[in-house]
Design an enzyme around this catalytic site. Structure first.
Site, short mmCIF file in Angstrom:
data_model
loop_
_atom_site.label_atom_id
_atom_site.label_comp_id
_atom_site.label_asym_id
_atom_site.label_seq_id
_atom_site.Cartn_x
_atom_site.Cartn_y
_atom_site.Cartn_z
N GLY A 84 -42.19 4.65 67.54
CA GLY A 84 -41.63 2.84 66.80
C GLY A 84 -41.09 2.79 65.01
N HIS B 283 -47.62 5.75 70.83
CA HIS B 283 -46.46 5.79 70.29
C HIS B 283 -47.56 4.52 69.36
CE1 HIS B 283 -46.46 3.05 73.96
NE2 HIS B 283 -46.03 2.15 73.06
#
Length: 205
Positions: free
Chosen positions: A156, A122
């Site tokens: 995110g 991520h």
């Protein structure tokens, strides 16, 4: 830049169909990532989506190659621990396969093994990965320089973070909770789509 929406395995089939229909015109690809559902449920989901007019070309089946074959979907996305995309296409040459990776080493291995693109994450802190440090945009830039295949980033990503990703040569962004946990997923998909279509260089002129 492409917009990939990734389902979050939180809704029953009927509700998920409504959500996907609401966003499909705003996104380039919809990844069916429903690990808790049975093969039968997934086949039913895909068949209903197709009958409701969701374009076959936009659907990507995550992990379940059997479901892709049974529903005649030509795009699959494989987890990093899966089998080789090269071996997959030797058996089923019509399939297009990408792969999830979490490091430059994994990405290079995926490219060598025949992945057509990698999904890397991520990138930013995300509630989906609590306690795990984000890998950051700098590593994304190193990754895109090291590979000859496209890179899609996940984790995110928000509309406000898109401008800095436009400068690191990624092919697309993938969004899961940012769309599917919102009470109006279409509104969020539109926000991402609008930001992706903005030309960051126009404002500098």
């Amino acid at each position: 830049m492409e917009l990939h929406a990734v389902t979050n395995d939180s809704f029953p089939v009927n509700e998920l169909i409504k959500q996907i229909k609401a966003i499909e015109s705003e996104v380039d690809f919809i990844h069916i990532r429903e690990r808790s559902k049975t093969a039968s449920e997934l086949v039913d989901l895909v068949k209903q989506l197709l009958s409701e007019g969701v374009p076959k070309e936009k659907l990507v089946i995550n992990d379940r190659v059997d479901v892709a074959l049974l529903t005649n979907i030509h795009r699959v996305h494989l987890p990093g621990h899966s089998f080789s995309p090269k071996e997959l296409r030797q058996k089923f040459p019509h399939l297009h396969a990408g792969m999830s990776v979490h490091s430059i080493e994994e990405a290079k291995a995926a490219e060598e093994n025949g992945a057509e693109y990698v999904m890397f994450g991520h990138v930013y802190d995300t509630s989906c990965k609590p306690g795990l440090k984000a890998r950051g945009v700098k590593l994304v830039e190193e990754l895109t320089s090291a590979l000859s295949i496209p890179v899609v980033v996940i984790g995110g990503v928000t509309p406000d973070r898109i401008p800095e990703l436009l400068h690191v040569n990624v092919k697309g962004i993938a969004v899961m909770s940012g769309i599917f946990t919102h009470h109006q997923p279409r509104i969020m998909a539109q926000a991402f789509s609008k930001k992706l279509k903005e030309n960051p260089y126009e404002k500098a002129l």
